[in-house]
Design an enzyme around this catalytic site. Structure first.
Site, PDB file in Angstrom:
ATOM      1  N   ASP A  19     -62.941  -4.008 -42.412  1.00 45.15           N
ATOM      2  CA  ASP A  19     -63.434  -5.146 -43.194  1.00 45.15           C
ATOM      3  C   ASP A  19     -64.513  -5.931 -42.456  1.00 45.15           C
ATOM      4  OD1 ASP A  19     -61.769  -6.161 -41.257  1.00 45.15           O
ATOM      5  OD2 ASP A  19     -60.438  -7.254 -42.632  1.00 45.15           O
ATOM      6  N   ASP A  96     -54.306  -7.032 -30.390  1.00 40.90           N
ATOM      7  CA  ASP A  96     -55.271  -8.053 -29.992  1.00 40.90           C
ATOM      8  C   ASP A  96     -54.595  -9.141 -29.159  1.00 40.90           C
ATOM      9  OD1 ASP A  96     -53.848  -8.794 -32.247  1.00 40.90           O
ATOM     10  OD2 ASP A  96     -55.580  -9.615 -33.319  1.00 40.90           O
TER      11      ASP A  96
END
Length: 247
Positions: A19, A96
């Site tokens: 995205d 992350d």
């Protein structure tokens, strides 16, 4: 996870979520910073295309790059040495935040741009819900910067750290409301706003309209406790007291 690093001898990979839109100079940016990433003396874990404070009102110089202690993600490059260190224990999800934790980061740092080279266009998702105001105002760079013909040595620690300390020392100390409203000493092009702890950082960040989020005790985009943004065309350093930065 990342089977290409396990089955080939490629030296670096760029990771992109599905995205993300990329800037026209996205690949030039990574090509120019690859030698820094590969130099052990620079103590880098990765290079990111993202600036958490890359909103239209907080940026000025599309060519400017920074060192950071915070892993930004959202389009980033790592090399084989990092993978060989972390790959055996790479998690299946939430990597992350995992990378931001001290056992993985090990004091290593990142290169990130002032103006983002990726744009997150998703309308759903955890981060988008949490930081929607900041994400929708991010500006993707549209005018290519010739990074590969530029000298990147200013990002080397031996150059970058003394230069940052000199700038912080010379920057007038002001209140956050002064920086926000442009009520600054005449001719000031760089100022600093000091905080003493994470709680005060969050409060001052909200006053300035920048990211107040902290992960693993590191504010987003911070380097040695210094977060640099542009407000009303003036560079604002939100920083720990100078004797606590470790610069």
């Amino acid at each position: 996870a990342l089977p290409i690093l396990e089955t080939t001898r490629v030296q670096r990979v760029i990771m992109l979520e599905e995205d993300l839109e990329i800037a026209p100079d996205f690949f030039d940016y990574f090509a120019a910073t690859a030698p820094l990433l590969d130099d052990p003396a620079e103590n880098l874990l990765g290079v990111s295309a993202w600036n958490d404070n890359g909103q239209e009102g907080h940026i000025k110089d599309a060519a400017k790059l920074y060192r950071s202690d915070f892993f930004p993600g959202l389009g980033w490059m790592m090399n084989r040495a990092v993978w060989e260190d972390l790959g055996p224990k790479w998690p299946k999800a939430y990597w992350d935040d995992w990378l931001r934790e001290p056992p993985q980061r090990k004091g290593r740092q990142f290169i990130r741009p002032e103006v983002c080279r990726t744009y997150h266009f998703a309308t759903k998702g955890t981060s988008n819900n949490e930081f929607s105001h900041f994400l929708t105002e991010i500006r993707l760079n549209k005018d290519p910067v010739p990074f590969r013909s530029m000298n990147m040595n200013y990002l080397r620690r031996s150059v970058y750290d003394p230069a940052l300390m000199a700038e912080l020392t010379s920057a007038p100390l002001v209140h956050a409301t002064q920086a926000r409203n442009g009520d600054l000493p005449a001719g000031a092009t760089s100022v600093r706003v000091e905080y003493r702890d994470n709680r005060e950082f969050e409060m001052l960040s909200r006053q300035l309209g920048i990211m107040d989020n902290i992960k693993a005790n590191v504010p987003r985009a911070a380097y040695h406790g210094v977060v640099t943004v542009n407000i009303r065309g003036v560079q604002v350093h939100v920083t720990l007291p100078l004797d606590r930065t470790g610069l």
